[in-house]
Design a protein around this motif. Structure first.
Motif, PDB file in Angstrom:
ATOM      1  N   ALA A  45      62.319  19.459   9.530  1.00 34.00           N
ATOM      2  CA  ALA A  45      62.996  20.908   7.776  1.00 34.00           C
ATOM      3  C   ALA A  45      64.360  20.458   6.635  1.00 34.00           C
ATOM      4  N   SER A  92      67.816  32.840   6.227  1.00 37.23           N
ATOM      5  CA  SER A  92      68.055  32.368   7.842  1.00 37.23           C
ATOM      6  C   SER A  92      68.444  33.012   8.559  1.00 37.23           C
ATOM      7  N   MET A 250      61.357  27.442   8.166  1.00 38.27           N
ATOM      8  CA  MET A 250      62.094  27.985   8.801  1.00 38.27           C
ATOM      9  C   MET A 250      60.624  28.297  10.011  1.00 38.27           C
ATOM     10  N   HIS A 251      60.071  29.063  10.012  1.00 36.84           N
ATOM     11  CA  HIS A 251      59.153  28.899  10.939  1.00 36.84           C
ATOM     12  C   HIS A 251      58.023  28.079  11.141  1.00 36.84           C
ATOM     13  N   PRO A 256      63.726  27.530  14.990  1.00 32.42           N
ATOM     14  CA  PRO A 256      64.144  27.737  13.502  1.00 32.42           C
ATOM     15  C   PRO A 256      65.867  28.502  13.451  1.00 32.42           C
ATOM     16  N   PHE A 259      67.863  25.724  11.535  1.00 40.86           N
ATOM     17  CA  PHE A 259      67.940  25.802  10.550  1.00 40.86           C
ATOM     18  C   PHE A 259      69.249  26.265   9.420  1.00 40.86           C
TER      19      PHE A 259
END
Length: 466
Positions: A45, A92, A250-251, A256, A259
């Motif tokens: 990420a 987020s 994020m997905h 997640p 994040f």
């Protein structure tokens, strides 16, 4: 003996189950796939956010400095970097809130990628969904257009036997191959390489400018006009507004909920690239940058510069995929093929998305000005205003705040501090970013059309040597 293990992924109050084969049953092919293809860690990420944030705008920031002046350029980078990190944090929080509520209702997302407009729809209703869909898709559309323009602009400095418009045709066909990359899970190696490429380019620009020294009679007259000042400011607004794909990144994460601070750390790293490079190039070339929106046009041709051009070309292919993939998802959902497991079927279904992007890149080949226009009219709402407003409205009631999955950090003053920051973000971006920035960017954009015309073959090209 082969075994199966269950990885429990907790984000807020929901649990998602990720099944993997046990280590003993992994083939060499699956290990290779996990290493280079199937990423969902915090590091993936971070690489995605860092790589996607800077992209081709690295080459236009010296142009912005020539419009703003050195001091304003540095201040705006720090200011918008911090503001962009805050609104990425808000996105987020809203994602976790939405997904938690849906998981409690037993909704299964294993074959479905959650997107920003769906978060808005689930939390606030269809009107918010429509606004999010309109601004996000339009921004990503023009973000993809910018990548094609940048590809043609860069390759021209290595090979000027073809004009920039012809190069746009060629790279449009190359970028269309991104239809075969299923999701952000599959950008692991590309994100890593992309960041290495921008890191090299940024430090090449810095060192090359310092070695070159200041051109004879260099002038640093910026800022001279309000139009140029706010055009440069909105280009920097665009620079730190790369999180139109935050929800999709994020997905793709296994966890997640981790994040929250990733975008801030990514922004801090990006500042170590953008501040030195933009400052050094502006110091060396000054007002010459006002007519050279791509900084590579002014640096002397060497093997190091050619390497930077090639690396940025590859990176722009990657960034095209980043910008286009959410559009692919929206189109797949519209024609009801999103949940199919056939990569080929999804790839074929995605092809119509590339055509308008290709066409717009040929109509409006204005590299720097289009960044500012997109920043003021689209990024201002997509990345800053809508997330801040959505966060305030979502948690407007006492019950919503009491039951929130993620609460605002205490060092900001909890909910009161959070609302204060959000109100400032909305007011500032609407007045300065959208208002003054939109006025300045549109004037500059129209001026480029009047000067060069639509469908121009070679925007800002030097006279061709026989």
């Amino acid at each position: 003996m082969a075994s199966e293990k269950v990885e429990t992924v907790i984000a807020g109050n929901y649990v998602e189950m990720e099944w993997e084969e046990g280590d003993t049953s992994k083939s060499a092919k699956s290990k290779f796939s996990e290493l280079f293809w199937h990423g969902g860690s915090v590091y993936d990420a971070w690489f995605s956010c860092s790589s996607n944030q800077v992209a081709q705008v690295l080459l236009t920031l010296p142009y912005s400095f020539s419009q703003l002046g050195m001091l304003s350029g540095i201040i705006f980078q720090l200011f918008y970097g911090l503001m962009g990190s805050w609104t990425a944090y808000l996105i987020s929080i809203l994602y976790v809130e939405y997904r938690t509520r849906k998981e409690r209702e037993k909704v299964d997302f294993r074959n479905h990628v959650i997107q920003w407009f769906e978060v808005l729809d689930g939390l606030l209703g269809k009107h918010w969904r429509n606004a999010g869909l309109l601004f996000n898709c339009t921004f990503l559309l023009f973000g993809s257009v910018i990548q094609l323009i940048a590809c043609a602009s860069n390759i021209y400095y290595i090979n000027d036997n073809l004009d920039k418009r012809t190069w746009t045709y060629i790279f449009g066909a190359c970028c269309a191959t991104t239809v075969f990359i299923p999701s952000f899970h599959n950008y692991r190696i590309w994100s890593f390489l992309g960041l290495m490429m921008t890191t090299y380019t940024a430090w090449y620009m810095t060192v090359a400018s310092l070695i070159h020294g200041q051109v004879e009679g260099v002038k640093h007259s910026g800022p001279t006009k309000l139009v140029l000042y706010f055009t440069g400011a909105t280009n920097i607004l665009y620079t730190f507004g790369g999180h139109a794909v935050t929800v999709e990144i994020m997905h793709a994460m296994w966890k997640p909920q981790k994040f929250k601070s990733i975008y801030l750390v990514a922004t801090l790293y990006v500042l170590t690239l953008t501040l030195p490079s933009a400052s050094a190039v502006y110091w060396a070339f000054g007002d010459l940058l006002l007519t050279h929106s791509n900084a590579l046009a002014l640096l002397p041709r060497t093997h190091f510069r050619d390497t930077a051009v090639v690396l940025m070309l590859i990176h722009q292919f990657i960034t095209f995929g980043f910008a286009c993939t959410p559009l692919y998802f929206v189109w797949e959902k519209f024609i009801s093929v999103h949940e199919t497991k056939s990569v080929l079927k999804r790839a074929l279904a995605r092809l119509p998305v590339v055509i308008p992007i290709w066409f717009l890149a040929i109509i409006f080949p204005f590299f720097g000005p289009i960044n500012s226009t997109v920043g003021s009219l689209l990024v201002s709402f997509t990345v800053y205003i809508i997330p801040a407003l959505a966060h305030m409205v979502t948690f407007a009631s006492a019950a919503a705040r009491e039951n929130a999955v993620e609460r605002p950090p205490s060092f900001l003053g909890g909910w009161t501090g959070s609302y204060s920051v959000n109100i400032f973000v909305v007011a500032w971006v609407f007045i300065v970013g959208f208002g003054f920035g939109g006025w300045a960017s549109m004037l500059n954009f129209v001026q480029q059309i009047d000067t060069f015309g639509l469908f121009t073959k070679c925007y800002q090209c030097p006279p061709h040597k026989a």
